[in-house]
Design a protein around this motif. Sequence first.
Motif, mmCIF file in Angstrom:
data_model
loop_
_atom_site.group_PDB
_atom_site.id
_atom_site.type_symbol
_atom_site.label_atom_id
_atom_site.label_comp_id
_atom_site.label_asym_id
_atom_site.label_seq_id
_atom_site.Cartn_x
_atom_site.Cartn_y
_atom_site.Cartn_z
ATOM 1 N N SER A 109 0.526 -1.402 -0.056
ATOM 2 C CA SER A 109 0.204 -0.053 -0.140
ATOM 3 C C SER A 109 0.753 0.967 -0.684
ATOM 4 N N ASP A 110 2.098 1.171 0.252
ATOM 5 C CA ASP A 110 3.046 2.516 -0.169
ATOM 6 C C ASP A 110 3.067 2.995 -1.160
ATOM 7 N N PHE A 111 2.694 1.765 -2.216
ATOM 8 C CA PHE A 111 3.538 2.122 -3.516
ATOM 9 C C PHE A 111 2.083 2.102 -4.174
ATOM 10 N N LEU A 112 1.402 2.794 -3.969
ATOM 11 C CA LEU A 112 0.120 3.320 -4.752
ATOM 12 C C LEU A 112 -0.118 3.991 -5.987
ATOM 13 N N ASN A 113 1.071 5.253 -5.451
ATOM 14 C CA ASN A 113 1.561 5.656 -6.484
ATOM 15 C C ASN A 113 2.207 5.546 -7.455
ATOM 16 N N GLU A 114 3.365 5.021 -7.131
ATOM 17 C CA GLU A 114 4.279 4.270 -8.716
ATOM 18 C C GLU A 114 3.041 3.388 -9.066
ATOM 19 N N HIS A 115 1.965 2.427 -8.876
ATOM 20 C CA HIS A 115 1.392 1.882 -9.698
ATOM 21 C C HIS A 115 0.962 2.542 -10.473
ATOM 22 N N ILE A 116 0.156 3.574 -10.264
ATOM 23 C CA ILE A 116 -0.878 4.167 -11.296
ATOM 24 C C ILE A 116 0.467 4.900 -11.800
ATOM 25 N N GLU A 117 1.605 4.997 -11.263
ATOM 26 C CA GLU A 117 2.376 6.551 -12.533
ATOM 27 C C GLU A 117 2.339 5.194 -13.662
ATOM 28 N N THR A 118 3.047 3.750 -12.705
ATOM 29 C CA THR A 118 3.313 3.164 -14.259
ATOM 30 C C THR A 118 2.004 3.033 -15.776
ATOM 31 N N ALA A 119 1.259 3.051 -15.050
ATOM 32 C CA ALA A 119 0.397 2.405 -15.691
ATOM 33 C C ALA A 119 0.271 3.902 -16.789
ATOM 34 N N HIS A 120 0.834 4.429 -16.038
ATOM 35 C CA HIS A 120 0.473 6.534 -17.282
ATOM 36 C C HIS A 120 1.642 6.355 -17.957
ATOM 37 N N LYS A 121 2.528 5.442 -17.905
ATOM 38 C CA LYS A 121 4.111 5.269 -18.371
ATOM 39 C C LYS A 121 3.839 3.640 -19.167
ATOM 40 N N LEU A 122 3.355 3.238 -18.988
ATOM 41 C CA LEU A 122 2.657 2.197 -20.222
ATOM 42 C C LEU A 122 1.524 2.927 -21.659
ATOM 43 N N ILE A 123 0.624 3.951 -20.823
ATOM 44 C CA ILE A 123 0.153 4.788 -21.721
ATOM 45 C C ILE A 123 1.276 5.369 -23.067
ATOM 46 N N GLU A 124 1.831 5.891 -22.291
ATOM 47 C CA GLU A 124 2.547 7.043 -23.289
ATOM 48 C C GLU A 124 3.350 6.346 -24.581
ATOM 49 N N SER A 125 4.016 5.469 -23.932
ATOM 50 C CA SER A 125 5.034 3.939 -24.268
ATOM 51 C C SER A 125 3.654 3.250 -25.521
ATOM 52 N N GLY A 126 2.903 3.335 -25.245
ATOM 53 C CA GLY A 126 2.216 2.888 -25.991
ATOM 54 C C GLY A 126 1.511 0.916 -26.232
ATOM 55 N N HIS A 127 1.430 1.227 -24.684
ATOM 56 C CA HIS A 127 1.690 -0.318 -23.773
ATOM 57 C C HIS A 127 0.432 -0.296 -23.474
ATOM 58 N N ALA A 128 -0.668 0.796 -23.307
ATOM 59 C CA ALA A 128 -1.676 0.896 -22.597
ATOM 60 C C ALA A 128 -2.564 2.291 -23.018
ATOM 61 N N TYR A 129 -3.797 1.756 -22.531
ATOM 62 C CA TYR A 129 -4.716 3.223 -23.222
ATOM 63 C C TYR A 129 -5.668 3.132 -22.496
ATOM 64 N N LYS A 130 -6.525 4.692 -22.324
ATOM 65 C CA LYS A 130 -7.381 4.795 -21.256
ATOM 66 C C LYS A 130 -8.985 4.014 -22.570
ATOM 67 N N CYS A 131 -9.889 3.116 -21.860
ATOM 68 C CA CYS A 131 -10.842 2.761 -21.580
ATOM 69 C C CYS A 131 -12.106 3.068 -21.237
ATOM 70 N N PHE A 132 -12.929 4.349 -21.767
ATOM 71 C CA PHE A 132 -13.804 4.712 -21.512
ATOM 72 C C PHE A 132 -15.422 3.523 -21.474
ATOM 73 N N CYS A 133 -15.337 2.908 -22.652
ATOM 74 C CA CYS A 133 -16.454 1.825 -22.338
ATOM 75 C C CYS A 133 -17.598 1.843 -20.649
ATOM 76 N N THR A 134 -18.777 2.421 -21.247
ATOM 77 C CA THR A 134 -19.264 1.872 -19.394
ATOM 78 C C THR A 134 -19.692 0.022 -19.541
ATOM 79 N N LYS A 135 -19.832 0.050 -18.180
ATOM 80 C CA LYS A 135 -20.002 -1.333 -17.879
ATOM 81 C C LYS A 135 -21.705 -1.634 -18.347
ATOM 82 N N GLU A 136 -22.198 -1.018 -18.773
ATOM 83 C CA GLU A 136 -23.620 -1.768 -19.697
ATOM 84 C C GLU A 136 -23.633 -2.022 -21.105
#
Length: 491
Positions: A77-104
């Motif tokens: 739990s001390d490293f949650l920010n790092e986990h999120i920052e890493t996800a954003h790095k993955l977006i920048e490098s083209g290895h991840a993307y934001k998905c806005f689809c609704t649950k429905e």
Amino acid sequence: MSEVRLRFPPSPTGYLHIGGARTAIYNWLFAKKHNATLILRIEDTDVERSTKDSIDGIIDGLNWLGINWDEGPYFQSDFLNEHIETAHKLIESGHAYKCFCTKEALDAKRETAVAAKITYQYDRTCLKLSPEEKEANEKQNIPYVIRFKVPDGDGSVVFEDKVYGRIERTYMDIEDFVIVRSNGTPLYLLSNVVDDIRDRITHIIRGQDGLGNTPRQILIYEALGAPVPVFSHMSLTLDPKKAKISKRSHGEVVTVQFYKENGFLPWALVNFLVLLGWSPASDQEFFSQEELIEAFSLEGMNKANSIFNYQKDHPKFFTDPKALSINAHYLQTMPIEELAPLVKNVLQNEKLWDNAYENDKKDWFISTIDLIRSRFHVLTDFAGPGRTYFSDEYEMDPKPVQKNLTKHEKIGVWLGLLAERFESLPDFNQEETERVARELADELDIKPGILINGTRTVVTGQAAGAGLFDVLLAIGRDRVIARLKKFSAQG
Ligand code: GLU
């Protein structure tokens, strides 16, 4: 060679159970064998289920087992920010993307696929959004999850598991999985990898239930340009009906605490647990710590699940009989000076301890526990069947009472006579007590066994134990005579 680093990362959502302990033991053995660093990392990101009590219980259980670590405990739990920052790095490098689809919307697509009998996978709607569409969604603050973008094409993730061998999963088979939820919290799959990279873990030894995560986790390592650790997945330990073990369905018997509180020797439990899922190259069953470290290797890990064959109706102790027999082996053969303080502890807990056992009565104490341990399985036996040596208040087992006392009408008189013979002996030792008992039986024209079994039942309350004349000496002349006389007087 670069440093070998391992981790034990329990989720503190309950007690330390035998499966978790087994995982810790394998990591510890591997670390010891390879002069590696073992890290304790508490994976406490499930805030609703993680508790301080559980963290304390896990640490206490590991300490009791003698499983030590070199770094940590670290807290995920001390490293949650790092986990999120890493996800954003993955977006920048083209290895991840934001998905806005609704649950429905996703549910509707899944239902359509199910109805058409097609395996559902996210259709990458949001990967295909134009930069303008993305920007518009962001401006409107539409909630989004972050998905990992699985590589395109017909390649696959391949790795060599040290236990299960070569494992391959095609990219087509893996959906773009979520790594950050719409509420901004990272998924375990991501956090676990980010922590392992930061902790420079080179070898992961974990339960076979983690195997399903491994291909996706390897994709994350690769996307981050981090070296992929060596994976070893261990077979699971199941209950006698081949169901998963949990405290809810199995109770205390699957917790390490239970063994600590009920007279087990920690090393005996380690020795038992290590054999649930690993086989040595030889048929050796008992190992010292040095021997086990020397003998352990991942090659000996079994692919088949093991059974924790606990038996509720076991006459001695409610656990796997093999665990009990390993414990009995250590208890009966360990150096007596090492056993003595453990017995002291049990007797103190039961208010049976006398300081003289460490002073004037020391020789008596040592020879008595040495005599009686040959029949014992757990430390608490010293206060159970062993109670009669340390107290005049002990339980009478109804079975031998019926068989050896009640059945013989004159037994009270006979044992009264035997007490008198004992009283007049100049020397109360094994030879003399045996001699007078046999003589008396002869005179009364009864089998010596009647006096012997009757005496044992009266002075110990039990059907069996060490040789009676050794027992009498250990209990001591005065107490033996008093117990026989008291019984005789009751008629
Ligand atoms: N926290 C996970 C568990 O307790 C550990 C999984 C892993 O070793 O990667 O099951």
